[in-house]
Write a protein that holds these residues in place. Structure first.
Motif, short mmCIF file in Angstrom:
data_model
loop_
_atom_site.label_atom_id
_atom_site.label_comp_id
_atom_site.label_asym_id
_atom_site.label_seq_id
_atom_site.Cartn_x
_atom_site.Cartn_y
_atom_site.Cartn_z
N GLU A 15 0.82 -1.21 0.00
CA GLU A 15 0.00 0.00 0.00
C GLU A 15 0.86 1.27 0.00
O GLU A 15 0.46 2.30 -0.55
CB GLU A 15 -0.97 0.01 1.20
CG GLU A 15 -0.33 0.12 2.58
CD GLU A 15 0.09 -1.20 3.18
OE1 GLU A 15 0.28 -1.25 4.42
OE2 GLU A 15 0.24 -2.20 2.43
N ILE A 16 2.05 1.18 0.58
CA ILE A 16 2.97 2.32 0.55
C ILE A 16 3.54 2.49 -0.85
O ILE A 16 3.63 3.61 -1.38
CB ILE A 16 4.09 2.14 1.60
CG1 ILE A 16 3.49 2.20 3.01
CG2 ILE A 16 5.17 3.20 1.43
CD1 ILE A 16 4.45 1.89 4.11
N VAL A 17 3.92 1.37 -1.47
CA VAL A 17 4.42 1.43 -2.85
C VAL A 17 3.37 2.04 -3.77
O VAL A 17 3.67 2.89 -4.61
CB VAL A 17 4.83 0.02 -3.33
CG1 VAL A 17 5.24 0.06 -4.80
CG2 VAL A 17 5.98 -0.52 -2.49
N ASP A 22 8.19 2.93 -3.88
CA ASP A 22 9.01 2.00 -3.11
C ASP A 22 10.19 2.76 -2.49
O ASP A 22 10.39 3.95 -2.71
CB ASP A 22 9.49 0.86 -4.01
CG ASP A 22 9.70 -0.43 -3.25
OD1 ASP A 22 9.85 -0.39 -2.01
OD2 ASP A 22 9.74 -1.51 -3.89
N PHE A 23 11.01 2.04 -1.73
CA PHE A 23 12.11 2.68 -1.00
C PHE A 23 12.99 3.54 -1.92
O PHE A 23 13.32 4.67 -1.59
CB PHE A 23 12.98 1.63 -0.31
CG PHE A 23 12.35 0.97 0.87
CD1 PHE A 23 11.67 1.70 1.82
CD2 PHE A 23 12.46 -0.40 1.05
CE1 PHE A 23 11.09 1.10 2.92
CE2 PHE A 23 11.88 -1.03 2.15
CZ PHE A 23 11.19 -0.27 3.09
N GLU A 24 13.36 2.97 -3.08
CA GLU A 24 14.26 3.71 -3.96
C GLU A 24 13.60 5.00 -4.47
O GLU A 24 14.28 6.03 -4.65
CB GLU A 24 14.74 2.84 -5.12
CG GLU A 24 13.68 2.44 -6.11
CD GLU A 24 12.94 1.16 -5.74
OE1 GLU A 24 12.38 0.53 -6.66
OE2 GLU A 24 12.94 0.80 -4.55
N THR A 25 12.28 4.98 -4.66
CA THR A 25 11.58 6.18 -5.11
C THR A 25 11.58 7.26 -4.04
O THR A 25 11.74 8.45 -4.34
CB THR A 25 10.13 5.84 -5.50
OG1 THR A 25 10.16 4.83 -6.53
CG2 THR A 25 9.38 7.06 -6.00
N VAL A 195 4.06 8.28 5.01
CA VAL A 195 4.75 6.99 5.01
C VAL A 195 4.98 6.51 6.44
O VAL A 195 4.76 5.33 6.76
CB VAL A 195 6.08 7.08 4.23
CG1 VAL A 195 6.93 5.82 4.42
CG2 VAL A 195 5.80 7.30 2.74
N MET A 196 5.40 7.39 7.32
CA MET A 196 5.63 7.01 8.71
C MET A 196 4.34 6.53 9.35
O MET A 196 4.32 5.50 10.05
CB MET A 196 6.20 8.21 9.49
CG MET A 196 6.61 7.88 10.93
SD MET A 196 8.05 6.81 11.08
CE MET A 196 7.29 5.21 11.45
N ARG A 197 3.23 7.22 9.12
CA ARG A 197 1.95 6.78 9.69
C ARG A 197 1.51 5.44 9.11
O ARG A 197 0.93 4.61 9.83
CB ARG A 197 0.90 7.86 9.45
CG ARG A 197 1.09 9.08 10.35
CD ARG A 197 -0.08 10.02 10.32
NE ARG A 197 0.09 11.07 11.33
CZ ARG A 197 -0.06 12.36 11.09
NH1 ARG A 197 -0.40 12.80 9.87
NH2 ARG A 197 0.11 13.25 12.05
N ALA A 198 1.79 5.21 7.84
CA ALA A 198 1.43 3.92 7.24
C ALA A 198 2.22 2.78 7.88
O ALA A 198 1.68 1.68 8.06
CB ALA A 198 1.68 3.97 5.73
N TYR A 199 3.47 3.03 8.24
CA TYR A 199 4.26 2.01 8.92
C TYR A 199 3.71 1.72 10.32
O TYR A 199 3.62 0.56 10.75
CB TYR A 199 5.74 2.40 8.98
CG TYR A 199 6.51 1.75 7.87
CD1 TYR A 199 7.15 0.54 8.05
CD2 TYR A 199 6.55 2.33 6.60
CE1 TYR A 199 7.82 -0.09 7.01
CE2 TYR A 199 7.21 1.72 5.55
CZ TYR A 199 7.84 0.51 5.76
OH TYR A 199 8.48 -0.12 4.73
N ILE A 200 3.33 2.74 11.04
CA ILE A 200 2.74 2.53 12.37
C ILE A 200 1.46 1.72 12.25
O ILE A 200 1.21 0.80 13.06
CB ILE A 200 2.49 3.88 13.05
CG1 ILE A 200 3.82 4.57 13.37
CG2 ILE A 200 1.66 3.70 14.33
CD1 ILE A 200 3.69 5.99 13.85
#
Length: 238
Positions: A15-17, A22-25, A195-200
């Protein structure tokens, strides 16, 4: 044209991608805002392509985060260690982030493993050491600054000759320097607030299990411009 290489060591959650890349982006979005005309950015997925780029073709190296664990010693990850050792010996500029931080420390003689206090997630304060306040990359940052964090493992034992540049109440090794132009950070300068909130949100159950309040952590997520500035500042050493 000189190449800054992003070493991709993992994928963000789907869902973040989909929503943010993605990370590289996330790295590219930060770098492109300050990329000099003589540099370009390329990506090497070290998990899927076992052939490491020749170091003499690279102006600098950035190493992403991953959902893998350094202590699992996956073959692709272990294969990176001698390449990183050669890059350090060649004085190739490097900046490792999260998994990249832990992998660099392990490659250079330290130990990375699960943190006994558990996971650190959210926006938290990071403080520079006296060495960090004098460091050419970090010295322009305030003594204390906000940073986005999401990790279960940490650098538990630093390599013999490295310098600790930053720490906080959870982690004694938030930033390290190994040579004149080789750094690593536990926090995520490439993360944004969404992105940080999506990880939490993804880690809600694990955070509750260790006595954290995911709702409070999410509400306390703030912008972290000083941490984010490190990616662009790194380009000055390339």
């Amino acid at each position: 044209m000189a190449c800054v290489l992003i070493v991709k060591t993992g994928d963000a959650y789907p869902e973040i991608v989909d929503q943010h890349g993605d990370f590289e982006t996330l790295f590219e979005n930060q770098l492109n805002a300050a990329l000099p005309a003589h540099l370009n950015v390329q990506v090497w997925d070290a998990r899927r392509n076992p052939t490491a780029p020749a170091l003499d073709t690279l102006a600098g190296i950035l190493i992403t985060g991953s959902h893998s664990m350094v202590s699992d010693a996956e073959p692709w990850s272990e294969a990176l260690k001698p390449w990183l050792q050669e890059a350090l010996a060649n004085d190739t500029p490097m900046l490792g982030v999260c998994y990249g931080h832990q992998l660099m420390a392990a490659a250079f003689g330290g130990v990375s493993d699960y943190h006994p206090a558990g996971r650190e997630s959210g926006t938290h304060t990071v403080r520079l050491t006296q060495a960090g306040q004098r460091d050419p990359l970090f010295s322009q940052l305030p003594e204390s600054f906000a940073a986005h964090l999401s990790h279960a493992q940490s650098v538990m034992q630093t390599p013999r000759d490295c310098t600790v540049l930053a720490h906080n109440s959870h982690d004694a090794h938030q930033a390290l320097r190994y040579g004149s132009r080789q750094w690593s950070v536990q926090f995520h300068p490439e993360f944004s607030v969404p992105v940080m909130r999506a990880y939490i949100e993804r880690q809600r159950a694990a955070l509750r299990d260790q006595g954290e309040n995911p709702e409070s952590l999410s509400a306390e997520v703030t912008e972290a411009p000083e941490a984010a500035s490190l990616l662009q500042r790194f380009l000055a050493f390339v």
